[in-house]
Write a protein that holds these residues in place. Structure first.
Motif, PDB file in Angstrom:
ATOM      1  N   VAL B  89       0.865  -1.184   0.000  1.00 55.76           N
ATOM      2  CA  VAL B  89       0.000   0.000   0.000  1.00 55.76           C
ATOM      3  C   VAL B  89       0.898   1.229   0.000  1.00 55.76           C
ATOM      4  O   VAL B  89       1.856   1.304   0.787  1.00 55.76           O
ATOM      5  N   TRP B  90       0.621   2.164  -0.918  1.00 50.21           N
ATOM      6  CA  TRP B  90       1.466   3.339  -1.133  1.00 50.21           C
ATOM      7  C   TRP B  90       0.668   4.623  -0.926  1.00 50.21           C
ATOM      8  O   TRP B  90      -0.464   4.732  -1.404  1.00 50.21           O
ATOM      9  N   GLU B  91       1.274   5.592  -0.225  1.00 51.96           N
ATOM     10  CA  GLU B  91       0.694   6.935  -0.117  1.00 51.96           C
ATOM     11  C   GLU B  91       1.756   7.948  -0.505  1.00 51.96           C
ATOM     12  O   GLU B  91       2.862   7.950   0.056  1.00 51.96           O
ATOM     13  N   HIS B  92       1.434   8.786  -1.497  1.00 53.91           N
ATOM     14  CA  HIS B  92       2.382   9.797  -1.992  1.00 53.91           C
ATOM     15  C   HIS B  92       3.749   9.191  -2.273  1.00 53.91           C
ATOM     16  O   HIS B  92       4.784   9.782  -1.962  1.00 53.91           O
ATOM     17  N   GLY B  93       3.762   8.002  -2.852  1.00 53.07           N
ATOM     18  CA  GLY B  93       5.001   7.368  -3.268  1.00 53.07           C
ATOM     19  C   GLY B  93       5.752   6.652  -2.165  1.00 53.07           C
ATOM     20  O   GLY B  93       6.823   6.085  -2.420  1.00 53.07           O
ATOM     21  N   GLU B  94       5.213   6.681  -0.938  1.00 50.63           N
ATOM     22  CA  GLU B  94       5.868   5.993   0.182  1.00 50.63           C
ATOM     23  C   GLU B  94       5.124   4.701   0.488  1.00 50.63           C
ATOM     24  O   GLU B  94       3.889   4.677   0.521  1.00 50.63           O
ATOM     25  N   VAL B 141      14.267 -13.799  -9.906  1.00 48.90           N
ATOM     26  CA  VAL B 141      14.920 -13.220 -11.084  1.00 48.90           C
ATOM     27  C   VAL B 141      15.591 -11.891 -10.706  1.00 48.90           C
ATOM     28  O   VAL B 141      15.034 -11.111  -9.929  1.00 48.90           O
ATOM     29  N   PRO B 142      16.819 -11.599 -11.215  1.00 49.59           N
ATOM     30  CA  PRO B 142      17.431 -10.304 -10.927  1.00 49.59           C
ATOM     31  C   PRO B 142      16.777  -9.192 -11.755  1.00 49.59           C
ATOM     32  O   PRO B 142      16.529  -9.352 -12.948  1.00 49.59           O
ATOM     33  N   MET B 143      16.487  -8.083 -11.069  1.00 45.79           N
ATOM     34  CA  MET B 143      15.817  -6.940 -11.723  1.00 45.79           C
ATOM     35  C   MET B 143      16.641  -5.681 -11.469  1.00 45.79           C
ATOM     36  O   MET B 143      17.239  -5.523 -10.399  1.00 45.79           O
ATOM     37  N   TYR B 144      16.648  -4.795 -12.461  1.00 45.59           N
ATOM     38  CA  TYR B 144      17.480  -3.597 -12.407  1.00 45.59           C
ATOM     39  C   TYR B 144      16.663  -2.388 -12.845  1.00 45.59           C
ATOM     40  O   TYR B 144      15.939  -2.465 -13.841  1.00 45.59           O
ATOM     41  N   VAL B 145      16.817  -1.278 -12.126  1.00 50.91           N
ATOM     42  CA  VAL B 145      16.235  -0.010 -12.580  1.00 50.91           C
ATOM     43  C   VAL B 145      17.205   0.579 -13.605  1.00 50.91           C
ATOM     44  O   VAL B 145      18.375   0.808 -13.285  1.00 50.91           O
ATOM     45  N   ARG B 151       8.041   6.544 -21.479  1.00 47.11           N
ATOM     46  CA  ARG B 151       7.371   7.703 -22.062  1.00 47.11           C
ATOM     47  C   ARG B 151       6.320   8.163 -21.056  1.00 47.11           C
ATOM     48  O   ARG B 151       5.457   7.381 -20.655  1.00 47.11           O
ATOM     49  N   PRO B 152       6.388   9.419 -20.578  1.00 46.35           N
ATOM     50  CA  PRO B 152       5.453   9.857 -19.534  1.00 46.35           C
ATOM     51  C   PRO B 152       4.005   9.918 -20.045  1.00 46.35           C
ATOM     52  O   PRO B 152       3.763   9.959 -21.256  1.00 46.35           O
ATOM     53  N   ALA B 153       3.070   9.944 -19.104  1.00 47.23           N
ATOM     54  CA  ALA B 153       1.646  10.115 -19.436  1.00 47.23           C
ATOM     55  C   ALA B 153       1.018  10.915 -18.302  1.00 47.23           C
ATOM     56  O   ALA B 153       0.951  10.440 -17.170  1.00 47.23           O
ATOM     57  N   GLY B 154       0.602  12.144 -18.614  1.00 48.28           N
ATOM     58  CA  GLY B 154       0.003  12.981 -17.583  1.00 48.28           C
ATOM     59  C   GLY B 154       0.949  13.135 -16.408  1.00 48.28           C
ATOM     60  O   GLY B 154       2.103  13.527 -16.565  1.00 48.28           O
ATOM     61  N   ARG B 155       0.474  12.763 -15.225  1.00 48.68           N
ATOM     62  CA  ARG B 155       1.274  12.931 -14.012  1.00 48.68           C
ATOM     63  C   ARG B 155       2.238  11.781 -13.754  1.00 48.68           C
ATOM     64  O   ARG B 155       2.948  11.774 -12.752  1.00 48.68           O
ATOM     65  N   LEU B 156       2.227  10.786 -14.621  1.00 47.27           N
ATOM     66  CA  LEU B 156       3.020   9.576 -14.338  1.00 47.27           C
ATOM     67  C   LEU B 156       4.287   9.507 -15.169  1.00 47.27           C
ATOM     68  O   LEU B 156       4.267   9.715 -16.385  1.00 47.27           O
ATOM     69  N   HIS B 157       5.380   9.209 -14.510  1.00 45.45           N
ATOM     70  CA  HIS B 157       6.668   9.085 -15.178  1.00 45.45           C
ATOM     71  C   HIS B 157       7.526   8.148 -14.339  1.00 45.45           C
ATOM     72  O   HIS B 157       7.215   7.853 -13.174  1.00 45.45           O
ATOM     73  N   GLY B 158       8.622   7.683 -14.913  1.00 53.42           N
ATOM     74  CA  GLY B 158       9.530   6.800 -14.180  1.00 53.42           C
ATOM     75  C   GLY B 158      10.438   6.080 -15.147  1.00 53.42           C
ATOM     76  O   GLY B 158      10.234   6.136 -16.367  1.00 53.42           O
ATOM     77  N   ARG B 159      11.441   5.412 -14.588  1.00 53.59           N
ATOM     78  CA  ARG B 159      12.386   4.696 -15.425  1.00 53.59           C
ATOM     79  C   ARG B 159      11.987   3.233 -15.557  1.00 53.59           C
ATOM     80  O   ARG B 159      11.342   2.670 -14.671  1.00 53.59           O
ATOM     81  N   VAL B 233       5.325   4.671  -9.251  1.00 53.94           N
ATOM     82  CA  VAL B 233       4.679   5.137  -8.019  1.00 53.94           C
ATOM     83  C   VAL B 233       5.668   5.920  -7.161  1.00 53.94           C
ATOM     84  O   VAL B 233       5.368   7.007  -6.656  1.00 53.94           O
ATOM     85  N   THR B 234       6.881   5.392  -7.000  1.00 55.60           N
ATOM     86  CA  THR B 234       7.838   6.100  -6.142  1.00 55.60           C
ATOM     87  C   THR B 234       8.319   7.386  -6.805  1.00 55.60           C
ATOM     88  O   THR B 234       8.607   8.365  -6.121  1.00 55.60           O
ATOM     89  N   ALA B 235       8.407   7.407  -8.136  1.00 57.02           N
ATOM     90  CA  ALA B 235       8.875   8.613  -8.830  1.00 57.02           C
ATOM     91  C   ALA B 235       7.776   9.667  -8.959  1.00 57.02           C
ATOM     92  O   ALA B 235       8.031  10.865  -8.842  1.00 57.02           O
ATOM     93  N   SER B 236       6.533   9.228  -9.187  1.00 57.31           N
ATOM     94  CA  SER B 236       5.445  10.167  -9.500  1.00 57.31           C
ATOM     95  C   SER B 236       4.624  10.537  -8.263  1.00 57.31           C
ATOM     96  O   SER B 236       3.866  11.511  -8.308  1.00 57.31           O
TER      97      SER B 236
END
Lengths: 262, 262
Positions: B89-94, B141-145, B151-159, B233-236
């Motif tokens: 559960v996330w609030e304001h990216g936290e 599985v190993p995952m990497y940022v 490509r952003p959309a409205g208020r949402l962006h991230g890597r 979520v954490t970026a936006s």
């Protein structure tokens, strides 16, 4: 004019339409992706995008613009208000105008959806040796409104439109395979064989386009069709919408082969 | 417990999680499609859906619920609030909670997105004779940022987040081909070879999951990953969101093979 037009690069083709030329885009700028257009007010954009997500075969999304914008990364420098040969303007599900330029109709809250078009997979069919009858006969593809409902989304609903191409039985596997490799352009057929399964009473009386010859032994093959959003407009009666005129598509700079999954 | 659990049909697996069991879902209900979950308030649903459309490799949409609903046609009778083993559960990216049931957190305006997961294509890789190292080694599985922006959309962006599987050179073609046939499950790789191209400094230090052995001569192959929405979520920092806990997916009744384009 056709051979001259066909050799035009996409940018030059769009410039001609911007200057006022109109007419069908089939065969123009071969190898370059053409797209269906439907623009709706932002208040309806979520329903439209969800409708596309829930009905990806008739409505495969290539790009969605930001509200008010008339540009797309699929064709840098293009203007969606002027660069299609023909448009249809709809109010409450009624066709109110068929202009060649919609600059005067555009609104700050319009969101444009560009959807994949069967012109891409027809080129792949021909390259794979599958005959495409309406091209052989110099006609528009026959299209039919089926009895099959799309999955609704919010205020949007309507029945699926399909296009039909007769395929010799020994080419059926190839036809299915080649189009399956283009999920962004309607993908594999929705039905092969008896038209009655889709509620189509008479292949010789299409709802849009022209009837074509079905030779003895050939199997009518039905693909979901990008005209579906126009039946959604007439069924759902949104306050306002702009679409391309049938057969008069938006020519992008994208290459068909980039959309092939393999 | 694993062999017993693996043989459970999807409905029974969901019932166990509903009753309070938790843990990774890898290998459960083999042949049945598992999905990533992200639920956001309706006011953000258009941005989320557009983000997915613009970034189909990390965010391939399988289904979107109507606002407030916790049901999906992918699994009739399932409850998205209780039937996953673990949630975030996330609030304001936290990250504010990691419960095994989100009934108390659910809101009438939540729209749930179910996104394709690499478990589907891993089964296809193994069936095609491509080794899957983290499964061989009993790891996540190993995952990497990456440094590659979505490509952003409205208020949402991230890597973009990617997962990595080392592939022997003589299996590379098969690995690319098999995953390309599943465009609803991340599709073909986004990159093969030098991790630095994606801004990954050290394969032995994944951002999520576990490092795996890369044998001499093997090529690291990177696929877009369904953890990407959590970096969004954490970026936006949207006001509210619920996601699945990593590796603890939603098990649907859908069959993997129905999503293969061929």
């Amino acid at each position: 004019m056709s051979s001259t037009r066909a050799c035009l690069p996409p940018r030059a083709a769009r410039a001609r339409f911007r200057a006022g030329a109109n007419g069908p885009t089939a065969g123009l700028a071969p190898g370059h992706t053409q797209a269906n257009l439907i623009a709706v007010p932002a208040a309806l954009a979520y329903d439209m995008l969800l409708f596309c997500q829930r009905n990806p075969k008739p409505c495969p999304v290539l790009d969605v613009t930001d509200a008010g914008a008339w540009t797309t990364p699929l064709a840098p420098g293009a203007d969606l208000r002027t660069d299609l040969p023909g448009y249809r303007v709809w109010e409450h599900g009624e066709l109110v105008a068929e202009p060649t330029d919609v600059t005067g109709y555009w609104r700050d809250d319009l969101v444009a959806f560009l959807l994949g078009c069967s012109f891409t997979f027809e080129a792949a069919l021909i390259a794979a040796g599958v005959p495409v009858r309406h091209i052989e006969e110099g006609r528009n593809v026959p299209m039919y409104v089926t009895e099959r409902p799309c999955r609704p989304a919010g205020r949007l609903h309507g029945r699926m439109v399909v296009s039909m191409r007769p395929v010799p039985p020994d080419r059926l596997d190839t036809a299915i395979r080649e189009t399956a490799l283009y999920p962004s352009f309607h993908g594999s057929p929705v039905h092969c064989g008896d038209p009655a399964t889709l509620g189509i009473a008479d292949l010789d009386r299409p709802d849009f386009g022209d009837a074509v010859t079905v030779e003895p032994g050939e199997i009518p093959v039905f693909w979901a069709c990008g005209v579906t959003p126009q039946t959604v407009v007439t069924a759902s009666r949104p306050p306002f919408a702009i679409t391309h005129a049938p057969g008069q598509m938006f020519i992008t700079d994208a290459r068909d082969e980039h959309h092939r999954v393999l």
